[in-house]
Design a protein around this motif. Sequence first.
Motif, PDB file in Angstrom:
ATOM      1  N   ALA A 211       0.836  -1.212   0.000  1.00 19.38           N
ATOM      2  CA  ALA A 211       0.000   0.000   0.000  1.00 19.38           C
ATOM      3  C   ALA A 211       0.870   1.260   0.000  1.00 19.38           C
ATOM      4  N   ALA A 212       1.982   1.226   0.760  1.00 13.83           N
ATOM      5  CA  ALA A 212       2.877   2.382   0.814  1.00 13.83           C
ATOM      6  C   ALA A 212       3.553   2.629  -0.531  1.00 13.83           C
ATOM      7  N   LYS A 213       3.741   1.577  -1.296  1.00 14.26           N
ATOM      8  CA  LYS A 213       4.352   1.710  -2.618  1.00 14.26           C
ATOM      9  C   LYS A 213       3.455   2.496  -3.565  1.00 14.26           C
ATOM     10  N   GLY A 214       2.152   2.367  -3.353  1.00 16.25           N
ATOM     11  CA  GLY A 214       1.197   3.107  -4.175  1.00 16.25           C
ATOM     12  C   GLY A 214       0.884   2.402  -5.476  1.00 16.25           C
ATOM     13  N   VAL A 215      -0.255   2.732  -6.035  1.00 15.75           N
ATOM     14  CA  VAL A 215      -0.677   2.121  -7.293  1.00 15.75           C
ATOM     15  C   VAL A 215       0.324   2.478  -8.391  1.00 15.75           C
ATOM     16  N   GLN A 216       0.784   1.478  -9.115  1.00 16.51           N
ATOM     17  CA  GLN A 216       1.776   1.699 -10.162  1.00 16.51           C
ATOM     18  C   GLN A 216       1.188   2.494 -11.328  1.00 16.51           C
ATOM     19  N   GLU A 217       2.035   3.281 -11.964  1.00 17.33           N
ATOM     20  CA  GLU A 217       1.561   4.190 -13.018  1.00 17.33           C
ATOM     21  C   GLU A 217       0.929   3.437 -14.189  1.00 17.33           C
ATOM     22  N   ASP A 218       1.538   2.356 -14.571  1.00 15.69           N
ATOM     23  CA  ASP A 218       1.053   1.618 -15.742  1.00 15.69           C
ATOM     24  C   ASP A 218       0.211   0.408 -15.358  1.00 15.69           C
ATOM     25  N   VAL A 292      -5.159  -5.410  -1.656  1.00 11.96           N
ATOM     26  CA  VAL A 292      -4.127  -4.384  -1.809  1.00 11.96           C
ATOM     27  C   VAL A 292      -3.084  -4.814  -2.826  1.00 11.96           C
ATOM     28  N   GLY A 293      -2.672  -6.079  -2.768  1.00 11.60           N
ATOM     29  CA  GLY A 293      -1.668  -6.572  -3.711  1.00 11.60           C
ATOM     30  C   GLY A 293      -2.128  -6.442  -5.154  1.00 11.60           C
ATOM     31  N   TYR A 294      -3.352  -6.834  -5.423  1.00 12.61           N
ATOM     32  CA  TYR A 294      -3.888  -6.724  -6.787  1.00 12.61           C
ATOM     33  C   TYR A 294      -4.125  -5.266  -7.152  1.00 12.61           C
ATOM     34  N   GLY A 295      -4.606  -4.478  -6.179  1.00 10.94           N
ATOM     35  CA  GLY A 295      -4.873  -3.066  -6.451  1.00 10.94           C
ATOM     36  C   GLY A 295      -3.632  -2.285  -6.839  1.00 10.94           C
ATOM     37  N   VAL A 296      -2.498  -2.622  -6.252  1.00 11.67           N
ATOM     38  CA  VAL A 296      -1.255  -1.889  -6.513  1.00 11.67           C
ATOM     39  C   VAL A 296      -0.558  -2.366  -7.786  1.00 11.67           C
ATOM     40  N   PHE A 297      -0.431  -3.675  -7.959  1.00  8.50           N
ATOM     41  CA  PHE A 297       0.342  -4.205  -9.077  1.00  8.50           C
ATOM     42  C   PHE A 297      -0.517  -4.622 -10.273  1.00  8.50           C
ATOM     43  N   GLY A 298      -1.822  -4.801 -10.069  1.00  6.15           N
ATOM     44  CA  GLY A 298      -2.672  -5.232 -11.157  1.00  6.15           C
ATOM     45  C   GLY A 298      -2.299  -6.609 -11.655  1.00  6.15           C
ATOM     46  N   ASN A 299      -2.429  -6.822 -12.959  1.00 11.38           N
ATOM     47  CA  ASN A 299      -2.145  -8.159 -13.489  1.00 11.38           C
ATOM     48  C   ASN A 299      -0.652  -8.436 -13.673  1.00 11.38           C
ATOM     49  N   LEU A 306       5.446 -11.128  -2.342  1.00 15.98           N
ATOM     50  CA  LEU A 306       6.674 -10.582  -1.762  1.00 15.98           C
ATOM     51  C   LEU A 306       7.782 -10.479  -2.808  1.00 15.98           C
ATOM     52  N   MET A 307       7.714 -11.329  -3.843  1.00 16.30           N
ATOM     53  CA  MET A 307       8.712 -11.276  -4.905  1.00 16.30           C
ATOM     54  C   MET A 307       8.527 -10.040  -5.786  1.00 16.30           C
ATOM     55  N   SER A 308       7.348  -9.398  -5.698  1.00 16.17           N
ATOM     56  CA  SER A 308       7.094  -8.177  -6.462  1.00 16.17           C
ATOM     57  C   SER A 308       7.633  -6.936  -5.760  1.00 16.17           C
ATOM     58  N   LEU A 309       8.052  -7.091  -4.511  1.00 18.99           N
ATOM     59  CA  LEU A 309       8.505  -5.954  -3.707  1.00 18.99           C
ATOM     60  C   LEU A 309      10.029  -5.988  -3.569  1.00 18.99           C
ATOM     61  N   GLU A 310      10.657  -4.841  -3.707  1.00 20.64           N
ATOM     62  CA  GLU A 310      12.107  -4.735  -3.555  1.00 20.64           C
ATOM     63  C   GLU A 310      12.505  -3.778  -2.432  1.00 20.64           C
ATOM     64  N   THR A 311      11.683  -2.781  -2.172  1.00 17.87           N
ATOM     65  CA  THR A 311      12.002  -1.772  -1.150  1.00 17.87           C
ATOM     66  C   THR A 311      10.797  -1.579  -0.232  1.00 17.87           C
TER      67      THR A 311
END
Length: 453
Positions: A211-218, A292-299, A306-311
């Motif tokens: 959630a802190a990462k925020g919804v990705q632009e694309d 939240v995971g789907y909302g931020v990263f989408g498809n 956790l593998m989608s997160l780096e920071t």
Amino acid sequence: MYIQMTDGVPPPPEQSSLDHRIDDLDRQKEIDDWLPITSSRNAKWWYSTFHNVTAMVGAGVLGLPYSMAQLGWGPGITVLILSWVITLYTLWQMVEMHEMVPGKRFDRYHELGQFAFGERLGLYIIVPQQIVVEVGVCIVYMVTGGQSLKKFHELVCQDCSPIRLSFFVMIFASSHFVLSHLPNFNSISGVSLVAAVMSLSYSTIAWTTTAAKGVQEDVQYGYKSGTPSSTVLSFFTGLGGIAFAYAGHNVVLEIQATIPSTPNKPSKGPMWRGVVVAYVVVALCYFPVALVGYGVFGNAVLDNVLMSLETPVWTIAAANLFVVMHVIGSYQIFAMPVFDMVETFLVKKLNFKPSTILRFIVRNVYVALTMFIAIMIPFFGGLLAFFGGFAFAPTTYFLPCIMWLIIYKPKRFSLSWWTNWVCIVLGVILMILSSIGGLRQIIIQSKDYTFFS
């Protein structure tokens, strides 16, 4: 003279038969006091809570955003909520059926199945599915533990040379070569408590960091697959991922078997109290992570969120370490009934003597076997979906309902009758579709994979 005449004469048949029965009862008690499920019955109600949390919240929660991406918002939320409600209902049924026969406890899933379907048919229906579930979970948790250790290593030592996943799976397995020798369910309660706390911790880290990462632009929420057929098959895979997430039913009777019971205070009271608390924790873990995971990263979300997160690096590294600690406990929860099955067969059918050496061999062989298979086929997403559909859906979604209808025989077209049949129909559909999707994904992933990578 009378003493001399009777000296050396065999005892009456009735006495001989009684002595034989006493010997059998003594041997049965000796075996029950040695087997993992029946050797200790002094668990408290909160043991039920963290055993059920540990059994249910595991690799599945990390795959929920990926499942949502394959299902889409509407179907994904619907299936997620329906699964929570249906599995809570079927879990209540199993808790109720544990002591439905006065003076008898169904300590194992297959014992309840034998009561419902018959001695032989019950074994044929329940045991293969339960073995697939429990061994399958242990294999998936080997993969999960290895992946999380690898991710932890990459995050904390970014300049280090890469190490193959196979080695991390072996490192993870090494803990089980030690912990698997704890004798029974109650002896792993401390491990299970730590695992339950870790599950809530890494789930919270996963969704708050996302959630802190925020919804990705694309970000895109449409179906990722290009063709209609691949979209449909991916949808089936998503169903299996959610089915896998609700897997605790396969050990619920074994957990309840550890709780003391009297006619005035049956075990179902404390067991159900623990289950309700556990399901609240499950909801706190599952719904935020999935949405939240789907909302931020989408498809674009990976099959392990956790593998989608780096920071931030140390936060994600800690979350991966928490995952490792959790699946260590989860592995033990699902391995214990397998140990019980194998050890029961060896001492009751093959007449091996209950011993430390026998237990040492059985459990080391099992850990080594699950480790070897995990190293060979670490297809995390595909394994979730395939096992979720093939075996988890029956034992979790609809087998308890079938047994309830057979045993209690609710009046046709009553609320209980309709509720159970709806669960059965939905469960069968889920089983068929998600198995197809999971198998297809394993085939796709295997094209780019070399064994023992």
